[in-house]
Write a protein that holds these residues in place. Sequence first.
Motif, PDB file in Angstrom:
ATOM      1  N   UNK A   1       0.972  -1.039  -0.050  1.00 43.04           N
ATOM      2  CA  UNK A   1      -0.091   0.008  -0.062  1.00 43.04           C
ATOM      3  C   UNK A   1       0.857   1.285   0.067  1.00 43.04           C
ATOM      4  N   UNK A   2       0.681   2.106  -0.886  1.00 42.55           N
ATOM      5  CA  UNK A   2       1.260   3.569  -0.994  1.00 42.55           C
ATOM      6  C   UNK A   2       0.392   4.298  -0.559  1.00 42.55           C
ATOM      7  N   UNK A   3       0.719   5.252   0.386  1.00 40.97           N
ATOM      8  CA  UNK A   3      -0.348   6.260   0.932  1.00 40.97           C
ATOM      9  C   UNK A   3       0.388   7.845   0.993  1.00 40.97           C
ATOM     10  N   UNK A   4      -0.600   8.848   0.984  1.00 39.69           N
ATOM     11  CA  UNK A   4      -0.190  10.012   1.143  1.00 39.69           C
ATOM     12  C   UNK A   4      -1.336  10.615   2.192  1.00 39.69           C
ATOM     13  N   UNK A   5      -2.273  11.569   1.669  1.00 40.83           N
ATOM     14  CA  UNK A   5      -3.476  11.835   2.288  1.00 40.83           C
ATOM     15  C   UNK A   5      -4.396  10.811   2.497  1.00 40.83           C
ATOM     16  N   UNK A   6      -4.309   9.855   1.533  1.00 39.70           N
ATOM     17  CA  UNK A   6      -5.334   8.804   1.667  1.00 39.70           C
ATOM     18  C   UNK A   6      -4.387   7.597   1.023  1.00 39.70           C
TER      19      UNK A   6
ATOM     20  N   UNK B   1      -4.530   7.431   8.969  1.00 39.98           N
ATOM     21  CA  UNK B   1      -5.615   6.801   9.385  1.00 39.98           C
ATOM     22  C   UNK B   1      -6.144   6.004   7.948  1.00 39.98           C
ATOM     23  N   UNK B   2      -6.008   6.497   7.034  1.00 45.12           N
ATOM     24  CA  UNK B   2      -6.725   5.896   5.633  1.00 45.12           C
ATOM     25  C   UNK B   2      -5.564   4.581   5.349  1.00 45.12           C
ATOM     26  N   UNK B   3      -4.267   4.931   5.743  1.00 43.04           N
ATOM     27  CA  UNK B   3      -3.329   4.084   5.366  1.00 43.04           C
ATOM     28  C   UNK B   3      -3.707   2.516   6.195  1.00 43.04           C
ATOM     29  N   UNK B   4      -4.251   2.857   7.341  1.00 44.78           N
ATOM     30  CA  UNK B   4      -4.948   1.495   8.271  1.00 44.78           C
ATOM     31  C   UNK B   4      -6.265   1.315   8.024  1.00 44.78           C
ATOM     32  N   UNK B   5      -7.059   2.265   7.780  1.00 53.07           N
ATOM     33  CA  UNK B   5      -8.604   1.799   7.894  1.00 53.07           C
ATOM     34  C   UNK B   5      -9.211   2.198   6.819  1.00 53.07           C
ATOM     35  N   UNK B   6      -8.890   2.880   5.745  1.00 57.52           N
ATOM     36  CA  UNK B   6      -9.626   3.163   4.538  1.00 57.52           C
ATOM     37  C   UNK B   6     -10.390   1.971   4.072  1.00 57.52           C
TER      38      UNK B   6
ATOM     39  N   UNK C   1      -3.329  11.241  14.394  1.00 62.62           N
ATOM     40  CA  UNK C   1      -3.580   9.827  14.875  1.00 62.62           C
ATOM     41  C   UNK C   1      -4.003  10.008  16.243  1.00 62.62           C
ATOM     42  N   UNK C   2      -5.244  10.066  16.549  1.00 57.57           N
ATOM     43  CA  UNK C   2      -5.301  10.334  18.044  1.00 57.57           C
ATOM     44  C   UNK C   2      -5.717   9.118  18.826  1.00 57.57           C
ATOM     45  N   UNK C   3      -6.031   9.070  20.059  1.00 60.18           N
ATOM     46  CA  UNK C   3      -6.292   8.052  21.027  1.00 60.18           C
ATOM     47  C   UNK C   3      -7.327   6.903  20.460  1.00 60.18           C
ATOM     48  N   UNK C   4      -8.357   7.480  20.024  1.00 63.72           N
ATOM     49  CA  UNK C   4      -9.544   6.656  19.386  1.00 63.72           C
ATOM     50  C   UNK C   4      -9.001   5.926  18.295  1.00 63.72           C
TER      51      UNK C   4
ATOM     52  N   UNK D   1      -6.677   2.911  19.577  1.00 63.90           N
ATOM     53  CA  UNK D   1      -7.548   2.036  20.220  1.00 63.90           C
ATOM     54  C   UNK D   1      -8.194   1.298  19.027  1.00 63.90           C
ATOM     55  N   UNK D   2      -8.699   1.792  17.966  1.00 58.92           N
ATOM     56  CA  UNK D   2      -9.190   1.192  16.893  1.00 58.92           C
ATOM     57  C   UNK D   2      -8.091   0.153  16.160  1.00 58.92           C
ATOM     58  N   UNK D   3      -6.848   0.626  16.159  1.00 59.76           N
ATOM     59  CA  UNK D   3      -5.817  -0.195  15.383  1.00 59.76           C
ATOM     60  C   UNK D   3      -5.453  -1.236  16.386  1.00 59.76           C
ATOM     61  N   UNK D   4      -5.446  -1.091  17.633  1.00 58.93           N
ATOM     62  CA  UNK D   4      -5.225  -2.272  18.790  1.00 58.93           C
ATOM     63  C   UNK D   4      -6.163  -3.114  18.806  1.00 58.93           C
TER      64      UNK D   4
END
Length: 446
Positions: free
Chosen positions: A331-336, A373-378, A416-419, A422-425
């Motif tokens: 996966x290659x990401x920038x702003x998404x 965020x998008x790199x992990x969750x999009x 990349x805040x606490x929520x 926690x989502x990644x965790x």
Amino acid sequence: MQGFSLRDNFAHCVVFVLTGVFAAEDNFGSSSCPCIEWADLGNYVENGVLVYRPVGSLLSYDYPVNYGNIMCKAHDLDLPPLCNWGSSDNPQWCANEWCYVDSSNCDKPMSKSRFFPNVDDLYYSYATCAGESGSSNQFDLWTLAGTDGTSELLDLVQGYLKASRMQIEEAYEQITDWSAISDCGFSKTCPCLACTDNQNWKTAIDLSDVGVWLRSDSDIVACLSHAISTTYLKVAAKESDVAGSKVGFQYFADQLTGSYVQWPNTQWCPVADYDPRFRPWYAAASTGPKDVVIVADVSGSMGKNGRSGLAKAATKAILDTLTWKDFATIILFDSSVMSTFSQTLVSVTEAQRNIMQNWVDGKSWENGGTDFRDAFFQDNEDGHGAFTIIRNSVAAGQTSMCQKVIMFLTDGTSEFDKSDFENAKQLAHQYDVVIFSYAIGDGADR
């Protein structure tokens, strides 16, 4: 780390002790490769026993004074450190007969003994003691006996590997004087002075010896190679043939130094930046089959200080360690998510790895902003993040069914805040994922 593939000392008083006790059925080896009496064995006899001290170790073992001498016998049976585990656990060669031979008067497979320090001209052979079969190779013996050895092959190889592992681990524990490493003699792969051209191997090899390639002159593997060669040469002496028609390797790479030990010794001079720890066989043995998602930052800041080049090189280096047992994507990401090699993981065959590396070379590595965020969750029609691809791959059966890893390469920070954490965790726990993050380049934000 080691790999294995398998295919298709005497005081003069010993002569007095042995005189007159040979029975008619005693085996003194083939007439074309007779057992010999090694006169220098007496140099290692103390108080009526042969003392074996592994190179660099303070530990010693007491062996019979006729160890290996004059006649065929299972000389290793019940002796420590490798043949006293019990008959079902011992490596196969423990129960096989062998003896010392004269390398200039032997037409049978033989190996150089690494048993005694500073001895470089002592050889032994299992094949000369094999009797009518003329071969100590286990495949040959199964064929002669009309036995299908398929079910026994795994036990055979596991026994060999266990012996090698035990010998290496014990050597690491027992080698105490690292300052004496330079005194440990070894045979080099570059140059291999005793190697000769072999038609079956298509290169110059020495079937009777183990070769060592060191990354530095003060390498601990110089001493460790003696422990490694003890078991490698036992396997080689038992399973190889004079012509080297059974092509196979045994090899070891040291995690600390990156140095390399191999049977057979081969005329081999690797390129300057060669490191066996990045070879697929090493990574596969270290980690087992795995799912890998490589997530690389290609934002505009990656254009600074050559960071994009480092990220691209790191991505290709990771791919180089993978095998067909591993499943991966990029996966290659920038702003998404900017680009994804595949929407599910793919088996990294050699052909697939070449395709993936060409894909990497064809992409732009310096683009817009940065959004972790998008790199992990999009999860939309515009692209899939790492966890989405892992979820879809598991559902589609495109997985090794083993450990899952996200390799996250970036040069900066992002919202990349606490929520988000926690989502990644939670997702990492759900899919049994380990996340490795890497800061790319000097001056990267921490």
